[in-house]
Design a protein around this motif. Structure first.
Motif, mmCIF file in Angstrom:
data_model
loop_
_atom_site.group_PDB
_atom_site.id
_atom_site.type_symbol
_atom_site.label_atom_id
_atom_site.label_comp_id
_atom_site.label_asym_id
_atom_site.label_seq_id
_atom_site.Cartn_x
_atom_site.Cartn_y
_atom_site.Cartn_z
ATOM 1 N N ILE A 60 0.847 -1.204 0.000
ATOM 2 C CA ILE A 60 0.000 0.000 0.000
ATOM 3 C C ILE A 60 0.875 1.243 0.000
ATOM 4 N N ALA A 61 1.859 1.282 0.887
ATOM 5 C CA ALA A 61 2.720 2.467 0.995
ATOM 6 C C ALA A 61 3.500 2.727 -0.293
ATOM 7 N N THR A 62 4.104 1.683 -0.867
ATOM 8 C CA THR A 62 4.891 1.887 -2.086
ATOM 9 C C THR A 62 3.997 2.254 -3.271
ATOM 10 N N THR A 63 2.831 1.639 -3.355
ATOM 11 C CA THR A 63 1.928 1.963 -4.467
ATOM 12 C C THR A 63 1.436 3.401 -4.367
ATOM 13 N N LEU A 64 1.044 3.833 -3.176
ATOM 14 C CA LEU A 64 0.598 5.225 -3.012
ATOM 15 C C LEU A 64 1.739 6.189 -3.318
ATOM 16 N N LEU A 65 2.948 5.862 -2.894
ATOM 17 C CA LEU A 65 4.104 6.712 -3.189
ATOM 18 C C LEU A 65 4.361 6.778 -4.696
ATOM 19 N N ILE A 66 4.313 5.635 -5.361
ATOM 20 C CA ILE A 66 4.510 5.611 -6.818
ATOM 21 C C ILE A 66 3.427 6.423 -7.507
ATOM 22 N N PHE A 67 2.179 6.249 -7.093
ATOM 23 C CA PHE A 67 1.079 7.017 -7.692
ATOM 24 C C PHE A 67 1.291 8.509 -7.475
ATOM 25 N N TRP A 68 1.765 8.882 -6.289
ATOM 26 C CA TRP A 68 2.005 10.292 -5.998
ATOM 27 C C TRP A 68 3.154 10.821 -6.860
ATOM 28 N N LEU A 69 4.247 10.048 -6.956
ATOM 29 C CA LEU A 69 5.388 10.472 -7.768
ATOM 30 C C LEU A 69 5.032 10.563 -9.250
ATOM 31 N N MET A 70 4.124 9.700 -9.695
ATOM 32 C CA MET A 70 3.675 9.728 -11.091
ATOM 33 C C MET A 70 2.578 10.780 -11.308
ATOM 34 N N VAL A 88 -1.019 5.921 -15.664
ATOM 35 C CA VAL A 88 -1.586 4.815 -14.885
ATOM 36 C C VAL A 88 -0.892 3.506 -15.255
ATOM 37 N N PHE A 89 -0.663 3.291 -16.541
ATOM 38 C CA PHE A 89 0.024 2.084 -17.010
ATOM 39 C C PHE A 89 1.428 2.003 -16.406
ATOM 40 N N GLY A 90 2.176 3.095 -16.480
ATOM 41 C CA GLY A 90 3.529 3.124 -15.932
ATOM 42 C C GLY A 90 3.545 2.927 -14.424
ATOM 43 N N ALA A 91 2.620 3.564 -13.726
ATOM 44 C CA ALA A 91 2.544 3.420 -12.268
ATOM 45 C C ALA A 91 2.184 1.989 -11.881
ATOM 46 N N SER A 92 1.321 1.356 -12.652
ATOM 47 C CA SER A 92 0.942 -0.031 -12.369
ATOM 48 C C SER A 92 2.114 -0.982 -12.580
ATOM 49 N N ILE A 93 2.886 -0.748 -13.624
ATOM 50 C CA ILE A 93 4.078 -1.569 -13.864
ATOM 51 C C ILE A 93 5.071 -1.395 -12.720
ATOM 52 N N LEU A 94 5.347 -0.153 -12.335
ATOM 53 C CA LEU A 94 6.299 0.098 -11.251
ATOM 54 C C LEU A 94 5.834 -0.516 -9.940
ATOM 55 N N SER A 95 4.564 -0.359 -9.640
ATOM 56 C CA SER A 95 4.023 -0.908 -8.392
ATOM 57 C C SER A 95 4.166 -2.426 -8.368
ATOM 58 N N THR A 96 3.828 -3.068 -9.463
ATOM 59 C CA THR A 96 3.928 -4.529 -9.540
ATOM 60 C C THR A 96 5.384 -4.980 -9.466
ATOM 61 N N ALA A 97 6.277 -4.251 -10.123
ATOM 62 C CA ALA A 97 7.698 -4.601 -10.087
ATOM 63 C C ALA A 97 8.262 -4.461 -8.671
ATOM 64 N N PHE A 98 7.909 -3.367 -7.997
ATOM 65 C CA PHE A 98 8.377 -3.186 -6.623
ATOM 66 C C PHE A 98 7.788 -4.238 -5.693
ATOM 67 N N GLN A 99 6.548 -4.612 -5.939
ATOM 68 C CA GLN A 99 5.946 -5.666 -5.121
ATOM 69 C C GLN A 99 6.700 -6.983 -5.328
ATOM 70 N N GLY A 100 6.970 -7.324 -6.579
ATOM 71 C CA GLY A 100 7.701 -8.558 -6.863
ATOM 72 C C GLY A 100 9.087 -8.544 -6.241
ATOM 73 N N LEU A 101 9.794 -7.435 -6.372
ATOM 74 C CA LEU A 101 11.125 -7.319 -5.798
ATOM 75 C C LEU A 101 11.078 -7.413 -4.268
ATOM 76 N N GLY A 102 10.156 -6.682 -3.668
ATOM 77 C CA GLY A 102 10.039 -6.685 -2.213
ATOM 78 C C GLY A 102 9.671 -8.045 -1.657
ATOM 79 N N MET A 103 8.754 -8.707 -2.323
ATOM 80 C CA MET A 103 8.343 -10.032 -1.844
ATOM 81 C C MET A 103 9.475 -11.041 -2.012
ATOM 82 N N GLN A 104 10.265 -10.915 -3.065
ATOM 83 C CA GLN A 104 11.410 -11.809 -3.250
ATOM 84 C C GLN A 104 12.476 -11.553 -2.186
#
Length: 142
Positions: A60-70, A88-104
């Protein structure tokens, strides 16, 4: 009587949009797992649900930050266009990428297809919430 919440204020609209985004982020995480398991929530291994729950606040925090930065909270969605759709497309890609990286990095396991479903759901719900504001305003004006 004075209004407590001024819906014409850009800060109020930004805050409400962030609250809607929080709900859609949580919804998308569970939806992605459910879609992966053919809409049978009971089939999902408990470890996968625990993984997304452990990562939820970070997501939630990283996605909101990415949305704010975008600048997805600064745009005037009454005049939303293809430029906003690209953001929106770019923010969704970044959010998903950060989620994948963070979860890994945290060694939280989910199916590989989860990220594809999550990206698609995030893109659709974010686009729908942003462009529904435009439709809502058009209905009110007519």
């Amino acid at each position: 009587m004075k209004r407590i919440i001024n819906f014409r204020s850009s800060r109020t609209r930004m805050l409400l949009l962030a609250v809607v985004d929080i709900f859609t982020i949580v919804f998308n995480a569970y939806l992605s797992l459910t879609v992966r398991y053919e809409l049978h929530f009971s089939w999902i291994p408990r470890g996968y649900v625990e993984s997304i729950e452990k990562y939820m606040l970070i997501n939630i925090a990283t996605t909101l930050l990415i949305f704010w930065l975008m600048r997805l909270y600064q745009s005037v969605w009454t005049y939303a266009s293809t430029h906003e759709l690209i953001l929106v497309f770019g923010a969704s890609i970044l959010s998903t990428a950060f989620q994948g990286l963070g979860m890994q990095l945290l060694m939280l396991k989910v199916p590989r297809s989860y990220y594809i479903f999550y990206f698609a759901a995030l893109l659709m719900t974010t686009t729908a919430t942003r462009f529904s504001y435009r439709a809502f305003r058009a209905v009110l004006q007519h």
